[in-house]
Structures are given as structure tokens and as C-alpha cells.
Design an enzyme around this catalytic site. Structure first.
Site, PDB file in Angstrom:
ATOM      1  N   ASP A  73     -85.540 -22.424-130.849  1.00 31.88           N
ATOM      2  CA  ASP A  73     -86.434 -22.326-131.998  1.00 31.88           C
ATOM      3  C   ASP A  73     -87.802 -21.903-131.486  1.00 31.88           C
ATOM      4  O   ASP A  73     -88.257 -22.385-130.443  1.00 31.88           O
ATOM      5  CB  ASP A  73     -86.541 -23.672-132.716  1.00 31.88           C
ATOM      6  CG  ASP A  73     -87.416 -23.597-133.948  1.00 31.88           C
ATOM      7  OD1 ASP A  73     -86.965 -23.036-134.951  1.00 31.88           O
ATOM      8  OD2 ASP A  73     -88.562 -24.091-133.891  1.00 31.88           O
ATOM      9  N   ASN A  81     -96.564 -15.031-138.917  1.00 29.32           N
ATOM     10  CA  ASN A  81     -96.384 -14.333-140.188  1.00 29.32           C
ATOM     11  C   ASN A  81     -97.559 -14.575-141.131  1.00 29.32           C
ATOM     12  O   ASN A  81     -98.026 -13.650-141.798  1.00 29.32           O
ATOM     13  CB  ASN A  81     -95.083 -14.763-140.855  1.00 29.32           C
ATOM     14  CG  ASN A  81     -93.861 -14.162-140.197  1.00 29.32           C
ATOM     15  OD1 ASN A  81     -93.940 -13.113-139.573  1.00 29.32           O
ATOM     16  ND2 ASN A  81     -92.736 -14.828-140.321  1.00 29.32           N
ATOM     17  N   ASP A  90     -92.157  -9.538-136.787  1.00 30.74           N
ATOM     18  CA  ASP A  90     -90.957  -8.816-136.352  1.00 30.74           C
ATOM     19  C   ASP A  90     -91.111  -8.274-134.931  1.00 30.74           C
ATOM     20  O   ASP A  90     -90.168  -8.291-134.142  1.00 30.74           O
ATOM     21  CB  ASP A  90     -90.630  -7.669-137.312  1.00 30.74           C
ATOM     22  CG  ASP A  90     -90.068  -8.146-138.641  1.00 30.74           C
ATOM     23  OD1 ASP A  90     -89.757  -9.351-138.768  1.00 30.74           O
ATOM     24  OD2 ASP A  90     -89.940  -7.316-139.554  1.00 30.74           O
ATOM     25  N   ASP A 116     -86.421 -17.804-137.253  1.00 29.60           N
ATOM     26  CA  ASP A 116     -87.041 -17.886-135.927  1.00 29.60           C
ATOM     27  C   ASP A 116     -86.164 -18.663-134.948  1.00 29.60           C
ATOM     28  O   ASP A 116     -86.661 -19.267-134.004  1.00 29.60           O
ATOM     29  CB  ASP A 116     -88.430 -18.512-136.021  1.00 29.60           C
ATOM     30  CG  ASP A 116     -88.411 -19.949-136.513  1.00 29.60           C
ATOM     31  OD1 ASP A 116     -87.370 -20.400-137.026  1.00 29.60           O
ATOM     32  OD2 ASP A 116     -89.438 -20.629-136.367  1.00 29.60           O
TER      33      ASP A 116
END
Length: 194
Positions: A73, A81, A90, A116
Site C-alpha cells: 500500500d 492526487n 498516475d 494505490d
């Protein structure tokens, strides 16, 4: 003359059918590949993870070799973001995917689990070796992203029991990941190496 024309006609049709078969074969391979890959990172996707896990479990059982799974993770990814936008997010995901791929063997399977999260199937190495690989990856991610984005990764690594069902296996891997996420920037293996 008539016979030659018919022969040419049949030869032309055979050629067209051969070309159509080649094109169809390439199209089928292309569709198969894109249905098993993540469009952002180019890694295998979750669908492929399940297929490959079944194959690798069977192979490990036949050869009596170890198999390990790491669930990963990205700590604090939402900040990327929210602060820099999804395109930047991205790009970070793609860079992380490259780090994962560059630190494992070609026989290992690196997948984007979703969002993620990532997963790696380590084939033929012990839990201790898989843990060491994940620690190396964790350090590289920290060196690359900690100062610029404040990112790190947390990972849970497990080695399944030989008769463990896939559902139970993934629950165990998820439990190891959850334990790592409570601390952040750490790799947790569910077995003591001593």
C-alpha cells in the site's frame, strides 16, 4: 485458361484466409494482453493475479518450492492526487511500478491490485528472502519519494500454507498489510525469522 483462373482464385482466397487468420490471432493476443494489464502502470492486473497465483501455487506444490505473496500500500497517496492532481498521481504510480519491477526477478509476478495497492507473487524464494526484497524496495521508494512527495510504502509479506485456500491466503496477506499500515513505511512478515 479456365483452370488456371480457378487455381489463381483458390490461391488468392487461401492467401486472404491466411492473412485474416494472422490478423485475428494477433487481435486475440492483443485483447488477451490488455484484459490482463493495468492501463496506468502496464503491470498485470488483479484478474491476472488470480490466474497466475493458481498456476504458481500448483507449480510450487509440484516442485515443492516456496511461494510468497506481498501486498503493498502506498502511504499517504491521496495527498498526491489532492495536491498535484490525478495525472501526477498516475505518473507516481508508474514510477513505483518500475521500482517494483526492477527489484524483482522476471519469474516474479508484479500486479496492480487496485487504486494505490500492489501485489507481488514471489516464486521459489523463502519468506525471509521475499521480506529482504520488500525491504530493499521500501528503502528505494523512501529515498525516491519521501522528500519530494512525503510518500512511502507499507507491505505485508506471507508464505502460504500448502493447503490454504486462496480466499484465506488473501485474508492473511491483507492482515499482514493492515499491520504494516498501522505503522506506515514498514514491511511486516507474519512469521518470525529466528
Amino acid at each position: 485458361m479456365q483452370i488456371r483462373f480457378e487455381n489463381l482464385l483458390w490461391a488468392g482466397m487461401a492467401l486472404l484466409l491466411s492473412i485474416a487468420g494472422l490478423i485475428a490471432g494477433r487481435l486475440i493476443r492483443h485483447l488477451d494482453r490488455i484484459s490482463h494489464t493495468d492501463s496506468v502502470t502496464g503491470l498485470w492486473n488483479r484478474r491476472c493475479f488470480y490466474l497466475r497465483l493458481a498456476e504458481e501455487e500448483a507449480r510450487a506444490c509440484r516442485r515443492k518450492t516456496p511461494l510468497c505473496i506481498a501486498m503493498i500500500d502506498i502511504d499517504n497517496f491521496k495527498v498526491i492526487n489532492d495536491t498535484y492532481g490525478h495525472i501526477a498521481g498516475d505518473l507516481v504510480l508508474s514510477e513505483l511500478a518500475a521500482i517494483f519491477k526492477n527489484n524483482v526477478r522476471t519469474s516474479d509476478i508484479v500486479t496492480r491490485w487496485g487504486g494505490d495497492e500492489f501485489a507481488i507473487i514471489f516464486c521459489g524464494i523463502s519468506l525471509q528472502e521475499a521480506y529482504a526484497v520488500m525491504e530493499r524496495i521500501r528503502h528505494e521508494v523512501e529515498a525516491r519519494f519521501r522528500s519530494s512527495y512525503g510518500l512511502a510504502i507499507s507491505a505485508g509479506v506471507i508464505s502460504p500454507e500448502s493447503d490454504q485456500a486462496v480466499k484465506d491466503l488473501l485474508l492473511t496477506a491483507d492482515r499482514a498489510l493492515y499491520k504494516a499500515k498501522t505503522q506506515k513505511n514498514v514491511v511486516v512478515a507474519l512469521v518470525d525469522f529466528s
